[in-house]
Motif scaffolding. Structure first.
Motif, PDB file in Angstrom:
ATOM      1  N   ALA A   1       0.835  -1.204   0.000  1.00 32.15           N
ATOM      2  CA  ALA A   1       0.000   0.000   0.000  1.00 32.15           C
ATOM      3  C   ALA A   1       0.869   1.253   0.000  1.00 32.15           C
ATOM      4  CB  ALA A   1      -0.927  -0.005   1.217  1.00 32.15           C
ATOM      5  N   GLY A   2       1.966   1.185   0.766  1.00 28.33           N
ATOM      6  CA  GLY A   2       2.827   2.363   0.899  1.00 28.33           C
ATOM      7  C   GLY A   2       3.464   2.769  -0.423  1.00 28.33           C
ATOM      8  N   PHE A   3       3.696   1.780  -1.318  1.00 33.94           N
ATOM      9  CA  PHE A   3       4.317   2.119  -2.600  1.00 33.94           C
ATOM     10  C   PHE A   3       3.336   1.984  -3.758  1.00 33.94           C
ATOM     11  CE2 PHE A   3       8.047   1.109   0.008  1.00 33.94           C
ATOM     12  CZ  PHE A   3       8.775   2.261  -0.215  1.00 33.94           C
ATOM     13  N   ASP A   4       2.065   1.823  -3.384  1.00 33.89           N
ATOM     14  CA  ASP A   4       1.024   1.725  -4.384  1.00 33.89           C
ATOM     15  C   ASP A   4       1.293   0.573  -5.364  1.00 33.89           C
ATOM     16  OD1 ASP A   4      -1.365   2.445  -5.427  1.00 33.89           O
ATOM     17  OD2 ASP A   4      -0.589   4.052  -6.717  1.00 33.89           O
ATOM     18  N   LEU A   5       1.647  -0.576  -4.813  1.00 31.70           N
ATOM     19  CA  LEU A   5       1.918  -1.747  -5.650  1.00 31.70           C
ATOM     20  C   LEU A   5       0.830  -2.780  -5.388  1.00 31.70           C
ATOM     21  CD1 LEU A   5       5.735  -2.074  -4.840  1.00 31.70           C
ATOM     22  CD2 LEU A   5       4.719  -1.139  -6.923  1.00 31.70           C
ATOM     23  N   SER A   6       0.664  -3.713  -6.298  1.00 28.76           N
ATOM     24  CA  SER A   6      -0.331  -4.739  -6.027  1.00 28.76           C
ATOM     25  C   SER A   6       0.352  -6.085  -5.927  1.00 28.76           C
ATOM     26  CB  SER A   6      -1.415  -4.755  -7.102  1.00 28.76           C
ATOM     27  OG  SER A   6      -0.955  -5.518  -8.172  1.00 28.76           O
ATOM     28  N   VAL A   7      -0.226  -6.930  -5.090  1.00 28.08           N
ATOM     29  CA  VAL A   7       0.417  -8.187  -4.767  1.00 28.08           C
ATOM     30  C   VAL A   7       0.613  -9.049  -6.022  1.00 28.08           C
ATOM     31  CG1 VAL A   7      -1.723  -9.404  -4.155  1.00 28.08           C
ATOM     32  CG2 VAL A   7       0.408 -10.027  -3.039  1.00 28.08           C
ATOM     33  N   GLU A   8      -0.288  -8.937  -6.980  1.00 27.26           N
ATOM     34  CA  GLU A   8      -0.194  -9.794  -8.180  1.00 27.26           C
ATOM     35  C   GLU A   8       1.009  -9.436  -9.039  1.00 27.26           C
ATOM     36  OE1 GLU A   8      -3.076  -7.905  -7.750  1.00 27.26           O
ATOM     37  OE2 GLU A   8      -4.128  -9.483  -6.667  1.00 27.26           O
ATOM     38  N   THR A   9       1.427  -8.178  -8.973  1.00 24.12           N
ATOM     39  CA  THR A   9       2.423  -7.751  -9.956  1.00 24.12           C
ATOM     40  C   THR A   9       3.860  -7.740  -9.463  1.00 24.12           C
ATOM     41  OG1 THR A   9       1.957  -5.498  -9.330  1.00 24.12           O
ATOM     42  CG2 THR A   9       0.819  -6.315 -11.274  1.00 24.12           C
ATOM     43  N   VAL A  10       4.076  -7.841  -8.148  1.00 23.73           N
ATOM     44  CA  VAL A  10       5.451  -7.594  -7.695  1.00 23.73           C
ATOM     45  C   VAL A  10       6.384  -8.801  -7.799  1.00 23.73           C
ATOM     46  CG1 VAL A  10       4.794  -5.739  -6.130  1.00 23.73           C
ATOM     47  CG2 VAL A  10       5.012  -8.055  -5.246  1.00 23.73           C
ATOM     48  N   PHE A  11       5.868 -10.000  -7.603  1.00 21.92           N
ATOM     49  CA  PHE A  11       6.774 -11.129  -7.416  1.00 21.92           C
ATOM     50  C   PHE A  11       7.654 -11.395  -8.630  1.00 21.92           C
ATOM     51  CE2 PHE A  11       3.489 -11.586  -4.325  1.00 21.92           C
ATOM     52  CZ  PHE A  11       4.291 -11.478  -3.206  1.00 21.92           C
ATOM     53  N   GLY A  12       8.917 -11.628  -8.332  1.00 20.99           N
ATOM     54  CA  GLY A  12       9.867 -11.899  -9.391  1.00 20.99           C
ATOM     55  C   GLY A  12      10.402 -10.623 -10.037  1.00 20.99           C
ATOM     56  N   LEU A  13       9.840  -9.471  -9.653  1.00 25.86           N
ATOM     57  CA  LEU A  13      10.323  -8.226 -10.267  1.00 25.86           C
ATOM     58  C   LEU A  13      11.170  -7.437  -9.273  1.00 25.86           C
ATOM     59  CD1 LEU A  13       7.151  -6.987 -12.153  1.00 25.86           C
ATOM     60  CD2 LEU A  13       9.161  -8.160 -13.073  1.00 25.86           C
ATOM     61  N   ARG A  14      11.962  -6.537  -9.820  1.00 22.36           N
ATOM     62  CA  ARG A  14      12.752  -5.655  -8.970  1.00 22.36           C
ATOM     63  C   ARG A  14      11.933  -4.395  -8.686  1.00 22.36           C
ATOM     64  NH1 ARG A  14      16.886  -6.882 -12.831  1.00 22.36           N
ATOM     65  NH2 ARG A  14      18.278  -8.473 -11.984  1.00 22.36           N
ATOM     66  N   HIS A  15      12.169  -3.817  -7.512  1.00 20.47           N
ATOM     67  CA  HIS A  15      11.406  -2.622  -7.142  1.00 20.47           C
ATOM     68  C   HIS A  15      11.645  -1.492  -8.146  1.00 20.47           C
ATOM     69  CE1 HIS A  15       9.141  -0.206  -4.174  1.00 20.47           C
ATOM     70  NE2 HIS A  15       9.856   0.786  -4.674  1.00 20.47           N
ATOM     71  N   GLN A  16      12.890  -1.416  -8.591  1.00 18.89           N
ATOM     72  CA  GLN A  16      13.285  -0.366  -9.527  1.00 18.89           C
ATOM     73  C   GLN A  16      12.382  -0.334 -10.772  1.00 18.89           C
ATOM     74  OE1 GLN A  16      17.373  -0.853 -10.393  1.00 18.89           O
ATOM     75  NE2 GLN A  16      17.660   1.333 -10.774  1.00 18.89           N
ATOM     76  N   ASP A  17      11.985  -1.534 -11.224  1.00 17.28           N
ATOM     77  CA  ASP A  17      11.157  -1.591 -12.434  1.00 17.28           C
ATOM     78  C   ASP A  17       9.726  -1.159 -12.158  1.00 17.28           C
ATOM     79  OD1 ASP A  17      13.407  -2.670 -13.575  1.00 17.28           O
ATOM     80  OD2 ASP A  17      12.818  -4.715 -13.004  1.00 17.28           O
ATOM     81  N   LEU A  18       9.324  -1.252 -10.892  1.00 19.80           N
ATOM     82  CA  LEU A  18       7.932  -0.965 -10.546  1.00 19.80           C
ATOM     83  C   LEU A  18       7.733   0.477 -10.110  1.00 19.80           C
ATOM     84  CD1 LEU A  18       7.603  -4.202  -8.452  1.00 19.80           C
ATOM     85  CD2 LEU A  18       6.306  -3.752 -10.533  1.00 19.80           C
TER      86      LEU A  18
END
Ligand code: C2E
Ligand code: MG
Ligand code: MG
Length: 587
Positions: free
Chosen positions: A52-69
């Protein structure tokens, strides 16, 4: 509780891929903003608060780097992650996403995640809002999460604005401080959650009272009205234009008290509270917002001394006229009564496996206008007066309260023990110290979870007295540490007479470790400690090289900025828990 090297090893070897999943699912359930990354800095897990703090969703983060998101914060986080991959915890700032488009600042802390063989296999990150951190440390700059009200800084800003607006006007603003009576008892009796609910309700009532101006025709509602949360159990009210007379302000305060008195239902309980109010109408004696707050608290203090459930207007006699300032000692006395002291915690790690085993409790003063003050600035004054005796006992009770909160929140003991510093004066007048500890023991708290630290020089100042108090402490089951060891220039043989569990090597030695002299000295200190059968904690570890030398020389435990700086109780809780999870075990 101690583990032998072999039990540690086998517990670690069992940390396999399935543990990884367990850890990931644990992180996903954490009630704090936390995330776990692999060595390639790809997401393995993230808690809802982090997402929530970074406005990300659980479906999209896994396997990715934060930098890309999140390119805005990616660079900052990546730099911290790289440092953690290199074995060193690091802290930095990022901006959080907020629904209203604002970008509150967040503090990010990233630490290495060690695998069973001690190598770094990923990193753990924790984020907290800067204002939330500041709420404990000094002053919130934004809205208070619990009550939704503005915080202390915003309130001070409003007072400043009111002073400017009143320049040349006939009358200033009416400013009130409302402080709950014995609120801490609520947390103790009903638990922290109930306490939070009570504060939320009181916040709503105060706001509603001010909004309606309590239906008083003499006090029409105005745009200049302002309500804020100033501290844990303290609210500020400002009534601007038109300013009430002193009599109207007093009856307004009385009605706020009536609102607060209404029972509050929390679960099965009906809780009744009272409060005390200090108020003033700004005018010639108040040139700055600091002076307003100072006098407001003087009025509150007066109300408390006549209370509970009392309202007092400020009058000049309440503020010492000499130079218009309280002496530091007066301020400290008030700080104890008004709950301005806080305890911060610095982790103490076992160097062999980098696990947090304990923490040192370090006193801080949340000064109403100067923010967080370190003990160096005020301990000598406390120690010169007998005030250190009640403050010292407050620290002990506060630590026990905090340890119980951690246990309640996390369902486990996140540290084995907490170390508490005591002054020589508390040893010379040990009655209150010992009775406080006895009372804590009777309440069912095991005293072997507390460690008392006394400095070597203090211990040597009055050896007979020290010995008898140390014996009584040990009798009660309390652990004992000699602090700042090596700085006291004592006859080291004298230590033999004391039963001590732990010796803390002063940071002055740690910082000289990388010189030949320094290294020899530390070796000598370690040998002395070993001869006494005491555990050794090296203080002030700031570099990985110092840590490695100490570990290689057989120093069991360490503490220092390399691992973590002292932090407030709630952050320490989340930090230590995350550490526990990283290391895949329980105490
Ligand atoms: P201490 O007991 O030797 O505590 C360690 C001090 O070193 C703390 O300073 C801590 O913040 C600091 N420190 C920790 N790691 C590092 C590091 O890596 N580098 C450096 N440069 N410093 C580090 P703090 O909190 O300012 O406390 C100062 C002293 O005040 C303490 O020294 C202790 O003697 C005293 N003190 C703190 N709390 C209390 C208390 O509740 N009661 C009493 N009587 N004394 C206290
Ligand atoms: Mg200490
Ligand atoms: Mg020390």
């Amino acid at each position: 509780m101690t583990s032998t090297p072999s039990t540690i090893k086998s517990a670690q070897v069992e940390a396999t891929a399935s543990d990884r999943d367990r850890i990931a699912s644990f992180i996903s359930d954490l009630p704090v903003a936390a995330a776990l990354f692999d060595a390639d800095l790809r997401y393995l897990a993230a808690s809802p608060a982090w997402l929530a703090g970074f406005d990300l969703s659980v479906e999209t983060v896994f396997g990715l780097r934060h930098q890309d998101l999140d390119p805005d914060n990616g660079a900052v986080l990546t730099a911290l992650q790289q440092s953690a991959l290199g074995g060193e915890a690091a802290e930095g700032c990022a901006n959080a996403a907020a629904a209203d488009g604002a970008c509150p600042e967040r503090i990010l802390r990233v630490s290495p995640w060690h695998g069973p063989d001690g190598s770094v296999i990923g990193v753990v990150a924790i984020a907290r809002d800067a204002w939330l951190a500041a709420a404990n440390e000094s002053a919130p700059e934004s809205v208070d999460a619990l009550t939704g009200l503005p915080g202390r800084d915003a309130f001070i800003g409003q007072v400043r604005a009111a002073l400017v607006a009143a320049e040349g006007a006939r009358r200033g603003a009416a400013v009130f401080v409302v402080n709950l009576d014995n609120f801490r008892g609520i947390n103790g009796l009903y638990g922290v959650r109930a306490g939070d609910n009570v504060l939320r309700t009181i916040g709503k009532r105060v706001r509603a009272g001010v909004r309606s101006r309590l239906l008083s025709s003499r006090l029409p509602r105005s745009e200049g009205d302002y309500v804020a949360r100033l501290g844990a159990d303290e609210f500020g009210i400002l009534i601007g234009n038109p300013t009430p007379s002193a009599a109207a302000a007093e009856s307004f305060a009385q009605r706020i008290l009536k609102l607060i008195e209404e029972p509050i239902v929390v679960g099965d309980h009906r809780i009744r509270l009272t409060a005390s109010v200090g108020f003033l109408i700004t005018g010639a004696p108040h040139a700055s917002e600091d002076e307003v707050l100072r006098d407001l608290h003087a009025a509150l203090h007066d109300a408390k001394s006549r209370g509970p459930n009392n309202v007092q207007a400020w009058r000049p006699a309440l503020t010492r006229t000499t130079g218009h300032r309280f002496t530091l000692l007066d301020q400290l006395r008030r700080a104890l009564e008004d709950g301005e002291f806080a305890v911060h915690y610095q982790p103490i790690l076992r160097l062999g496996d980098r696990r947090i085993v304990g923490a040192e409790a370090l006193l801080r003063w949340n000064h109403p206008s100067d923010g967080l003050v370190s003990p160096a600035a005020f301990l000598p004054i406390l120690e010169d007066s007998s005030l250190i005796v009640p403050v010292g006992c407050w620290v002990i009770r506060e630590v026990v309260r905090q340890m119980r909160i951690w246990q309640m929140l996390y369902g486990r003991d996140i540290v084995e023990w907490v170390s508490i510093n005591v002054s020589p004066r508390q040893f010379n007048d040990p009655g209150l110290l010992l009775s406080t500890l006895t009372e804590i023991e009777r309440s069912g708290f095991s005293l072997d979870r507390l460690k008392i630290e006394i400095t070597e020089s203090a211990a040597m100042r009055n050896p007979n007295m020290t010995r008898s108090v140390l014996d009584e402490l040990r009798e009660l089951g309390v652990r004992v540490a000699i602090d700042d060891f090596g700085t006291g220039y004592s006859a080291l043989g004298a230590l033999r007479h004391y039963a001590v569990d732990t010796i803390k090597i002063d940071s002055g030695f740690t910082s000289r470790l990388e010189t030949d002299d320094g290294s020899e000295l530390v070796m000598a200190l370690l040998r002395i400690a070993q001869a006494y059968g005491a555990e050794v904690v090296a203080e002030g570890i700031e570099t990985a090289a110092q840590r490695d030398i100490l570990e290689a020389r057989g120093c069991g435990f360490g503490q220092g900025f390399l691992f973590a700086k002292p932090m407030d109780g709630s952050f320490f809780g989340a930090y230590a828990l995350t550490h526990l999870v990283q290391n895949g075990g329980a105490h």
